[in-house]
Design a protein around this motif. Structure first.
Motif, mmCIF file in Angstrom:
data_model
loop_
_atom_site.group_PDB
_atom_site.id
_atom_site.type_symbol
_atom_site.label_atom_id
_atom_site.label_comp_id
_atom_site.label_asym_id
_atom_site.label_seq_id
_atom_site.Cartn_x
_atom_site.Cartn_y
_atom_site.Cartn_z
ATOM 1 N N LEU A 57 1.256 13.544 17.955
ATOM 2 C CA LEU A 57 2.587 13.676 19.015
ATOM 3 C C LEU A 57 2.457 12.835 20.355
ATOM 4 N N THR A 58 2.425 14.664 20.756
ATOM 5 C CA THR A 58 1.834 14.521 22.227
ATOM 6 C C THR A 58 1.475 13.328 22.647
ATOM 7 N N ASN A 59 0.021 13.278 22.455
ATOM 8 C CA ASN A 59 -0.737 11.983 23.084
ATOM 9 C C ASN A 59 0.200 10.749 22.883
ATOM 10 N N LEU A 60 0.901 10.078 21.937
ATOM 11 C CA LEU A 60 1.455 9.753 21.769
ATOM 12 C C LEU A 60 2.823 9.449 23.189
ATOM 13 N N LEU A 61 3.026 10.663 23.527
ATOM 14 C CA LEU A 61 4.369 10.476 24.361
ATOM 15 C C LEU A 61 4.218 10.360 25.257
ATOM 16 N N ASN A 62 2.499 10.390 25.806
ATOM 17 C CA ASN A 62 2.293 10.542 27.022
ATOM 18 C C ASN A 62 1.755 9.193 27.493
ATOM 19 N N TYR A 63 1.281 8.580 26.303
ATOM 20 C CA TYR A 63 0.849 7.252 25.785
ATOM 21 C C TYR A 63 2.125 6.093 25.914
ATOM 22 N N TYR A 64 3.249 6.704 25.924
ATOM 23 C CA TYR A 64 4.737 5.735 26.392
ATOM 24 C C TYR A 64 5.107 5.811 27.717
ATOM 25 N N LEU A 65 5.210 7.356 27.861
ATOM 26 C CA LEU A 65 5.589 7.308 29.415
ATOM 27 C C LEU A 65 4.331 6.924 30.563
ATOM 28 N N ALA A 66 3.000 6.095 30.034
ATOM 29 C CA ALA A 66 2.406 5.873 30.503
ATOM 30 C C ALA A 66 2.187 4.351 30.770
ATOM 31 N N HIS A 67 3.177 3.725 30.266
ATOM 32 C CA HIS A 67 3.934 2.068 30.047
ATOM 33 C C HIS A 67 5.321 2.115 31.056
ATOM 34 N N GLU A 68 4.906 1.171 32.234
ATOM 35 C CA GLU A 68 5.320 1.068 33.606
ATOM 36 C C GLU A 68 7.124 0.881 33.203
ATOM 37 N N PRO A 69 7.524 -0.057 32.322
ATOM 38 C CA PRO A 69 8.774 -0.011 31.568
ATOM 39 C C PRO A 69 10.149 1.052 30.984
ATOM 40 N N TYR A 70 8.519 1.412 29.889
ATOM 41 C CA TYR A 70 9.468 2.989 28.917
ATOM 42 C C TYR A 70 9.687 4.130 30.246
ATOM 43 N N LYS A 71 8.464 4.791 31.103
ATOM 44 C CA LYS A 71 8.606 4.698 32.004
ATOM 45 C C LYS A 71 9.829 4.981 32.941
ATOM 46 N N ALA A 72 9.927 3.892 32.946
ATOM 47 C CA ALA A 72 11.461 3.634 34.108
ATOM 48 C C ALA A 72 12.583 4.294 33.363
ATOM 49 N N LYS A 73 12.969 3.562 32.675
ATOM 50 C CA LYS A 73 13.891 3.662 31.647
ATOM 51 C C LYS A 73 14.057 4.980 31.670
ATOM 52 N N ASN A 74 12.908 5.121 31.061
ATOM 53 C CA ASN A 74 12.747 6.991 31.099
ATOM 54 C C ASN A 74 14.300 7.484 32.022
ATOM 55 N N GLU A 75 13.398 7.004 32.761
ATOM 56 C CA GLU A 75 13.046 8.118 34.769
ATOM 57 C C GLU A 75 15.008 7.786 34.483
ATOM 58 N N ARG A 76 15.623 6.938 34.247
ATOM 59 C CA ARG A 76 16.829 5.461 34.462
ATOM 60 C C ARG A 76 17.774 6.779 34.141
ATOM 61 N N GLY A 77 17.297 6.722 32.265
ATOM 62 C CA GLY A 77 18.215 8.192 31.260
ATOM 63 C C GLY A 77 18.113 8.897 31.421
ATOM 64 N N ASN A 78 17.328 10.011 32.558
ATOM 65 C CA ASN A 78 17.577 11.378 32.934
ATOM 66 C C ASN A 78 16.373 11.694 31.672
ATOM 67 N N ASN A 79 15.891 11.609 31.181
ATOM 68 C CA ASN A 79 14.494 11.717 30.262
ATOM 69 C C ASN A 79 15.725 11.534 28.951
ATOM 70 N N TYR A 80 16.525 10.712 28.989
ATOM 71 C CA TYR A 80 17.058 9.857 27.609
ATOM 72 C C TYR A 80 16.051 10.299 26.275
ATOM 73 N N TYR A 81 14.552 9.466 26.565
ATOM 74 C CA TYR A 81 13.899 8.805 25.574
ATOM 75 C C TYR A 81 12.681 10.389 25.493
ATOM 76 N N SER A 82 12.622 10.788 26.331
ATOM 77 C CA SER A 82 11.232 12.024 26.507
ATOM 78 C C SER A 82 11.469 13.552 25.717
ATOM 79 N N ALA A 83 12.785 13.633 25.263
ATOM 80 C CA ALA A 83 13.697 14.744 25.355
ATOM 81 C C ALA A 83 14.108 14.851 23.680
ATOM 82 N N PRO A 84 13.921 13.894 23.082
ATOM 83 C CA PRO A 84 14.119 14.085 22.126
ATOM 84 C C PRO A 84 12.362 13.902 21.455
ATOM 85 N N PHE A 85 11.625 13.413 22.242
ATOM 86 C CA PHE A 85 10.439 13.388 21.853
ATOM 87 C C PHE A 85 10.030 14.684 21.828
#
Length: 97
Positions: A57-85
């Protein structure tokens, strides 16, 4: 009830016990599952709710956040996606008494 629904129910109770809103967390994790499939991190028959290994799960989270569109989306949402993960990863960490 299939395995995904059963895991969602167990996770939902755990979140409720912590004063969290389960519907929101589960919806986000379902969306993250779809995003991870789009970038090839999960196969079409895989789902985050079928994974209980913290390191996977940790590797999947890191992989997700390594992709710029998803990283930017998460940052715009103040960790809206990474926090539940991260909360889902915490759910699977060994419990200490």
């Amino acid at each position: 009830m299939d395995k995904i629904e059963l895991q969602q129910e167990i996770y939902s109770k755990w979140l409720s016990d912590q004063g969290r809103k389960p519907k929101k967390f589960i919806a986000i994790l379902n969306g993250l599952t779809n995003d991870l499939k789009k970038i090839g991190a999960l196969k079409h028959d895989e789902h985050l709710f079928l994974i209980n290994d913290v390191s996977v799960l940790t590797n999947l989270l890191n992989y997700y956040l390594a992709h710029e569109p998803y990283k930017a989306k998460n940052e715009r949402g103040n960790n809206y996606y990474s926090a539940p993960f991260k909360k889902y990863i915490k759910f699977h960490e060994p419990r200490t008494k």
